[in-house]
Write a protein that holds these residues in place. Structure first.
Motif, PDB file in Angstrom:
ATOM      1  N   UNK A   1       0.829  -1.206   0.000  1.00 22.14           N
ATOM      2  CA  UNK A   1       0.000   0.000   0.000  1.00 22.14           C
ATOM      3  C   UNK A   1       0.865   1.259   0.000  1.00 22.14           C
ATOM      4  N   UNK A   2       0.422   2.248  -0.749  1.00 22.67           N
ATOM      5  CA  UNK A   2       1.051   3.552  -0.775  1.00 22.67           C
ATOM      6  C   UNK A   2      -0.047   4.568  -1.022  1.00 22.67           C
ATOM      7  N   UNK A   3       0.302   5.847  -1.076  1.00 26.07           N
ATOM      8  CA  UNK A   3      -0.690   6.881  -1.374  1.00 26.07           C
ATOM      9  C   UNK A   3      -1.346   6.581  -2.721  1.00 26.07           C
ATOM     10  N   UNK A   4      -2.666   6.745  -2.779  1.00 28.53           N
ATOM     11  CA  UNK A   4      -3.413   6.397  -3.984  1.00 28.53           C
ATOM     12  C   UNK A   4      -3.394   7.508  -5.035  1.00 28.53           C
ATOM     13  N   UNK A   5      -2.937   8.702  -4.703  1.00 26.33           N
ATOM     14  CA  UNK A   5      -2.890   9.835  -5.629  1.00 26.33           C
ATOM     15  C   UNK A   5      -4.204   9.952  -6.392  1.00 26.33           C
ATOM     16  N   UNK A   6      -5.261  10.096  -5.604  1.00 27.27           N
ATOM     17  CA  UNK A   6      -6.630   9.989  -6.087  1.00 27.27           C
ATOM     18  C   UNK A   6      -7.015  11.134  -7.032  1.00 27.27           C
ATOM     19  N   UNK A   7      -8.037  10.876  -7.852  1.00 24.83           N
ATOM     20  CA  UNK A   7      -8.611  11.909  -8.694  1.00 24.83           C
ATOM     21  C   UNK A   7      -9.569  12.798  -7.903  1.00 24.83           C
ATOM     22  N   UNK A   8     -10.116  12.275  -6.817  1.00 20.49           N
ATOM     23  CA  UNK A   8     -11.076  13.010  -5.979  1.00 20.49           C
ATOM     24  C   UNK A   8     -10.616  12.898  -4.519  1.00 20.49           C
ATOM     25  N   UNK A   9      -9.411  13.370  -4.230  1.00 19.53           N
ATOM     26  CA  UNK A   9      -8.817  13.134  -2.905  1.00 19.53           C
ATOM     27  C   UNK A   9      -9.551  13.877  -1.800  1.00 19.53           C
ATOM     28  N   UNK A  10      -9.681  13.206  -0.652  1.00 16.16           N
ATOM     29  CA  UNK A  10     -10.320  13.833   0.503  1.00 16.16           C
ATOM     30  C   UNK A  10      -9.347  14.697   1.286  1.00 16.16           C
ATOM     31  N   UNK A  11      -8.056  14.458   1.115  1.00 17.01           N
ATOM     32  CA  UNK A  11      -7.063  15.207   1.885  1.00 17.01           C
ATOM     33  C   UNK A  11      -7.012  16.663   1.452  1.00 17.01           C
ATOM     34  N   UNK A  12      -7.231  16.951   0.173  1.00 16.58           N
ATOM     35  CA  UNK A  12      -7.076  18.318  -0.342  1.00 16.58           C
ATOM     36  C   UNK A  12      -8.100  19.282   0.261  1.00 16.58           C
ATOM     37  N   UNK A  13      -9.408  18.991   0.178  1.00 16.77           N
ATOM     38  CA  UNK A  13     -10.361  19.949   0.750  1.00 16.77           C
ATOM     39  C   UNK A  13     -10.387  19.960   2.272  1.00 16.77           C
ATOM     40  N   UNK A  14      -9.793  18.958   2.917  1.00 18.71           N
ATOM     41  CA  UNK A  14      -9.789  18.939   4.381  1.00 18.71           C
ATOM     42  C   UNK A  14      -8.705  19.816   4.976  1.00 18.71           C
TER      43      UNK A  14
ATOM     44  N   UNK B   1      -2.633  23.560   1.784  1.00 14.95           N
ATOM     45  CA  UNK B   1      -1.251  23.184   1.482  1.00 14.95           C
ATOM     46  C   UNK B   1      -1.146  21.991   0.540  1.00 14.95           C
ATOM     47  N   UNK B   2      -2.235  21.262   0.328  1.00 16.08           N
ATOM     48  CA  UNK B   2      -2.173  20.040  -0.478  1.00 16.08           C
ATOM     49  C   UNK B   2      -2.694  20.346  -1.880  1.00 16.08           C
ATOM     50  N   UNK B   3      -2.012  19.840  -2.881  1.00 12.52           N
ATOM     51  CA  UNK B   3      -2.371  20.129  -4.264  1.00 12.52           C
ATOM     52  C   UNK B   3      -2.091  18.908  -5.135  1.00 12.52           C
ATOM     53  N   UNK B   4      -2.695  18.941  -6.320  1.00 14.14           N
ATOM     54  CA  UNK B   4      -2.522  17.845  -7.281  1.00 14.14           C
ATOM     55  C   UNK B   4      -1.844  18.410  -8.512  1.00 14.14           C
ATOM     56  N   UNK B   5      -0.738  17.827  -8.905  1.00 15.67           N
ATOM     57  CA  UNK B   5       0.036  18.343 -10.030  1.00 15.67           C
ATOM     58  C   UNK B   5      -0.593  17.962 -11.369  1.00 15.67           C
ATOM     59  N   UNK B   6      -0.009  18.505 -12.420  1.00 15.03           N
ATOM     60  CA  UNK B   6      -0.490  18.220 -13.770  1.00 15.03           C
ATOM     61  C   UNK B   6      -0.400  16.735 -14.105  1.00 15.03           C
ATOM     62  N   UNK B   7       0.609  16.046 -13.565  1.00 14.59           N
ATOM     63  CA  UNK B   7       0.766  14.623 -13.852  1.00 14.59           C
ATOM     64  C   UNK B   7      -0.008  13.742 -12.876  1.00 14.59           C
ATOM     65  N   UNK B   8      -0.813  14.348 -11.994  1.00  9.71           N
ATOM     66  CA  UNK B   8      -1.661  13.588 -11.087  1.00  9.71           C
ATOM     67  C   UNK B   8      -1.078  13.318  -9.726  1.00  9.71           C
ATOM     68  N   UNK B   9       0.182  13.645  -9.492  1.00 10.80           N
ATOM     69  CA  UNK B   9       0.814  13.382  -8.210  1.00 10.80           C
ATOM     70  C   UNK B   9       0.280  14.373  -7.165  1.00 10.80           C
ATOM     71  N   UNK B  10      -0.143  13.857  -6.024  1.00 11.73           N
ATOM     72  CA  UNK B  10      -0.649  14.686  -4.928  1.00 11.73           C
ATOM     73  C   UNK B  10       0.488  14.951  -3.946  1.00 11.73           C
ATOM     74  N   UNK B  11       0.738  16.226  -3.651  1.00 14.00           N
ATOM     75  CA  UNK B  11       1.842  16.622  -2.785  1.00 14.00           C
ATOM     76  C   UNK B  11       1.362  17.587  -1.702  1.00 14.00           C
ATOM     77  N   UNK B  12       2.181  17.747  -0.678  1.00 13.87           N
ATOM     78  CA  UNK B  12       1.925  18.705   0.396  1.00 13.87           C
ATOM     79  C   UNK B  12       2.990  19.797   0.322  1.00 13.87           C
ATOM     80  N   UNK B  13       2.566  21.029   0.163  1.00 16.00           N
ATOM     81  CA  UNK B  13       3.479  22.160   0.173  1.00 16.00           C
ATOM     82  C   UNK B  13       3.974  22.353   1.613  1.00 16.00           C
ATOM     83  N   UNK B  14       5.218  22.003   1.864  1.00 15.37           N
ATOM     84  CA  UNK B  14       5.744  22.034   3.216  1.00 15.37           C
ATOM     85  C   UNK B  14       5.868  23.454   3.767  1.00 15.37           C
ATOM     86  N   UNK B  15       5.942  24.447   2.907  1.00 17.11           N
ATOM     87  CA  UNK B  15       6.009  25.830   3.365  1.00 17.11           C
ATOM     88  C   UNK B  15       4.673  26.314   3.898  1.00 17.11           C
TER      89      UNK B  15
END
Length: 502
Positions: A181-194, A199-213
């Protein structure tokens, strides 16, 4: 139609040997620093079992993912924005250290002494959080490895719901398989709106990341993620998660876990999908979630899709990669891979091919000969129903409880084995194929090459792309009303040339 690209992963559970090489290499590369001792961005769980963290699939406890509302839309199970903001300082749905495990090390220096002892020397465990000696190690990241412990401890697995477990207590009558198991890099992620900080965003290639700043360590994302793949670094006071090895992806290389997989059971490729249908498909009826998510994946060989993708600015490299994508074939063309717990409605992009298993009862030599010689179409489903791992268990894990898609996929895999056996053992040049399963002989040949003996370049079809610029980081933000703030932030960065040189 709004066409987007996504780097997707498929894992063939039939080939995972549970060696944990993927977990160890990921740990060494990404989470070997202070504050992340307990965090495993990639972990391998033995099923059946409660998993890591314990009972992560129990959303009544953790409140992760989305739920469907009466008006047919979706809302966070964690609650709306006022509810999220009200529990910033007292979140009852956060997993505790005991739900993961208390990270430990050993006093190895005690083994190096020259003083003679009456008993063999032993290295005592010490907590990596408190630094104090521990009386006993009671848990670990994969404590149920290879069905360790009693069945009473493992039967808390929610995927056993609706399955008659009588007789499972006997080891030789039970079943087991491994689920990386690893991060699912979802198309409709619950982490982003929560995330209250946006700080959480989805890149053009679909990778979901957390802006540490921008992360402020509120940890609402930890609760909202139904897969519990966001971890809190108690040293840095920030949340961290799997980054899908995006520096390697940008160079056209696979993730570390895929590169080092001993079983060669991971596949990476590009898919094209219609982003306009995300909200509608995420709110579909539970039994339709898998089929609707497949519908959202577009055919990269369709001239209409190609023309529209080029018009919308998708590079030719990505379109070619999507046409050669192994993940597209397994996810949509052959329909043998499935998303993990689609009922969480996050539209995950890490899919799984269900594992096959031996028969429940051992066959005699005469029965084995009769079994291998019978090739009628209905026998494929009979063999699936006679497997040791119940189709219902995979259904609870991968298809929101519907066993029919699982039976169909396993029947195709059984038919593939019979097809190749007749070609290689019996010497039949053009074996018959079961029409009821919907695949041609050419597709069975392609499936065999990909699942059994695929080369490196067949398993990983990743287009190299220019490094993602900072201004792209916020294009996919879907936060709780922070869009204006983000736009101001981006414009300010542009004015001060803060994105230059990144």
């Amino acid at each position: 139609m709004k066409i987007k690209t996504q780097i997707a992963m498929v894992l063939n559970l039939d080939k995972c040997i549970g060696c944990h090489t993927c977990s160890v290499t990921c740990k060494n590369v990404w989470t070997s620093r202070k504050g992340m001792e307990y965090a495993w961005w990639n972990n391998v769980e033995t099923k059946p079992g409660p998993g890591y963290p314990k009972k992560w699939e129990d959303q009544d406890k953790y409140r992760g993912g989305w739920v469907r509302t009466k008006d047919g839309s979706t809302t966070l199970r964690l609650g709306n924005r006022p509810k999220v903001m009200s529990q910033l300082f007292s979140n009852p749905y956060l997993p505790q250290v005991s739900d993961y495990y208390e990270p430990f090390t050993f006093a190895f220096s005690s083994l190096k002494g020259k003083r003679r002892l009456k008993t063999p020397p032993s290295a005592r465990p010490f907590s990596m959080i408190t630094g104090k000696q521990m009386d006993k190690v009671k848990d670990g990241p994969n404590w149920e490895d290879d069905l360790a412990g009693t069945f009473d401890e493992r039967k808390s697995d929610p995927n056993l719901n609706g399955i008659d477990t009588q007789g499972f207590e006997e080891f030789e009558r039970t079943f087991m398989f491994y689920v990386p198991r690893l991060c699912e890099h979802c198309l409709h992620p619950a982490c982003i709106p929560s995330c209250p900080s946006g700080a959480i965003y989805k890149r053009k290639d679909g990778v979901v990341l957390i802006n540490q700043d921008r992360c402020r360590g509120w940890r609402q994302c930890v609760s909202a993620c139904p897969y519990k793949k966001i971890y809190f670094n108690h040293q840095r006071m920030k949340s961290e998660k799997c980054v899908f090895c995006y520096p390697r992806i940008e160079d056209g290389q696979p993730t570390v876990c895929s590169e080092t997989c001993v079983g060669r059971m991971r596949y990476l490729g590009v898919i094209l999908y219609d982003a306009e249908k995300i909200d509608d498909y995420a709110a579909a009826d539970e039994r339709e979630l898998v089929s609707r998510q497949r519908e959202m994946i577009l055919d990269p060989n369709d001239p209409t899709v190609i023309a529209e993708a080029e018009r919308q600015g998708i590079s030719h490299n990505y379109i070619l990669a999507a046409q050669k994508s192994p993940t597209y074939k397994m996810m949509k063309e052959w329909a043998i891979a499935f998303p993990l717990h689609p009922e969480y409605r996050t539209l995950p992009m890490v899919w799984y091919v269900p594992a096959m298993s031996p028969k429940k009862e051992k066959l005699s030599e005469e029965e084995q000969k009769a079994d291998s010689s019978n090739t009628t179409e209905m026998d494929y489903f009979a063999k699936v129903d006679d497997m040791r791992i119940p189709a219902q268990y995979f259904a609870n894990l991968l298809t929101a409880g519907d066993p029919q898609p699982i039976r169909q996929a396993l029947a195709k895999l059984v038919a593939l084995r019979a097809f190749m056996r007749r070609k290689t053992v019996d010497g039949v040049e053009h074996p018959d194929v079961p029409e009821a399963l919907g695949l041609s002989a050419e597709q069975y040949d392609d499936m065999y090459r990909l699942l059994a003996i695929a080369n490196y370049e067949d398993r990983f079809v990743i287009p190299s792309a220019p490094k993602q610029q900072g201004s792209h980081h916020f294009d996919e933000r879907t936060g709780l009303g922070f869009d204006d703030e983000e736009q101001n932030f981006v414009e300010g960065c542009k004015r001060h040339n803060l994105f230059a040189g990144r």
